[in-house]
Design a protein around this motif. Structure first.
Motif, PDB file in Angstrom:
ATOM      1  N   TRP A   6       0.830  -1.204   0.000  1.00 55.78           N
ATOM      2  CA  TRP A   6       0.000   0.000   0.000  1.00 55.78           C
ATOM      3  C   TRP A   6       0.870   1.262   0.000  1.00 55.78           C
ATOM      4  N   ALA A   7       2.022   1.191   0.659  1.00 60.06           N
ATOM      5  CA  ALA A   7       2.929   2.343   0.677  1.00 60.06           C
ATOM      6  C   ALA A   7       3.402   2.662  -0.744  1.00 60.06           C
ATOM      7  N   ASP A   8       3.715   1.617  -1.510  1.00 65.69           N
ATOM      8  CA  ASP A   8       4.100   1.830  -2.911  1.00 65.69           C
ATOM      9  C   ASP A   8       2.945   2.418  -3.717  1.00 65.69           C
ATOM     10  N   PHE A   9       1.749   1.953  -3.421  1.00 64.68           N
ATOM     11  CA  PHE A   9       0.572   2.484  -4.123  1.00 64.68           C
ATOM     12  C   PHE A   9       0.411   3.975  -3.848  1.00 64.68           C
ATOM     13  N   PHE A  10       0.521   4.359  -2.577  1.00 60.12           N
ATOM     14  CA  PHE A  10       0.356   5.777  -2.239  1.00 60.12           C
ATOM     15  C   PHE A  10       1.530   6.621  -2.713  1.00 60.12           C
ATOM     16  N   ALA A  11       2.718   6.034  -2.824  1.00 57.45           N
ATOM     17  CA  ALA A  11       3.887   6.769  -3.312  1.00 57.45           C
ATOM     18  C   ALA A  11       3.821   6.976  -4.824  1.00 57.45           C
ATOM     19  N   MET A  12       3.131   6.102  -5.536  1.00 47.29           N
ATOM     20  CA  MET A  12       2.945   6.196  -6.992  1.00 47.29           C
ATOM     21  C   MET A  12       4.271   6.397  -7.723  1.00 47.29           C
TER      22      MET A  12
END
Length: 68
Positions: A6-12
């Motif tokens: 999810w952190a990667d998703f929010f970091a885009m």
């Protein structure tokens, strides 16, 4: 594009700030449009009701004028 967490998703991919800022700005703009439209609609219906009531009063006054 596949995200591992999810952190990667929010970091885009390092562009998260810009991506989420653009989503937020779009959401706020669309919310403003909805609110403005509802306010204009309510104002328009109020004007229509007032015009109908005014026309009824004018009609009643004309009919009273004819009876005098």
């Amino acid at each position: 594009m596949e995200f591992v967490s999810w952190a990667d998703f929010f970091a885009m991919g390092g562009y998260g700030f810009y991506v989420w800022l653009s989503f937020g700005a779009t959401f706020i703009s669309m919310l403003g449009i909805v609110i403005d439209t509802r306010m204009k609609r309510a104002r328009l219906f109020k004007q229509v009701r007032n015009n109908i009531e005014r026309n009824k009063r004018m009609q009643a006054a004309r009919s009273m004028e004819n009876t005098l």
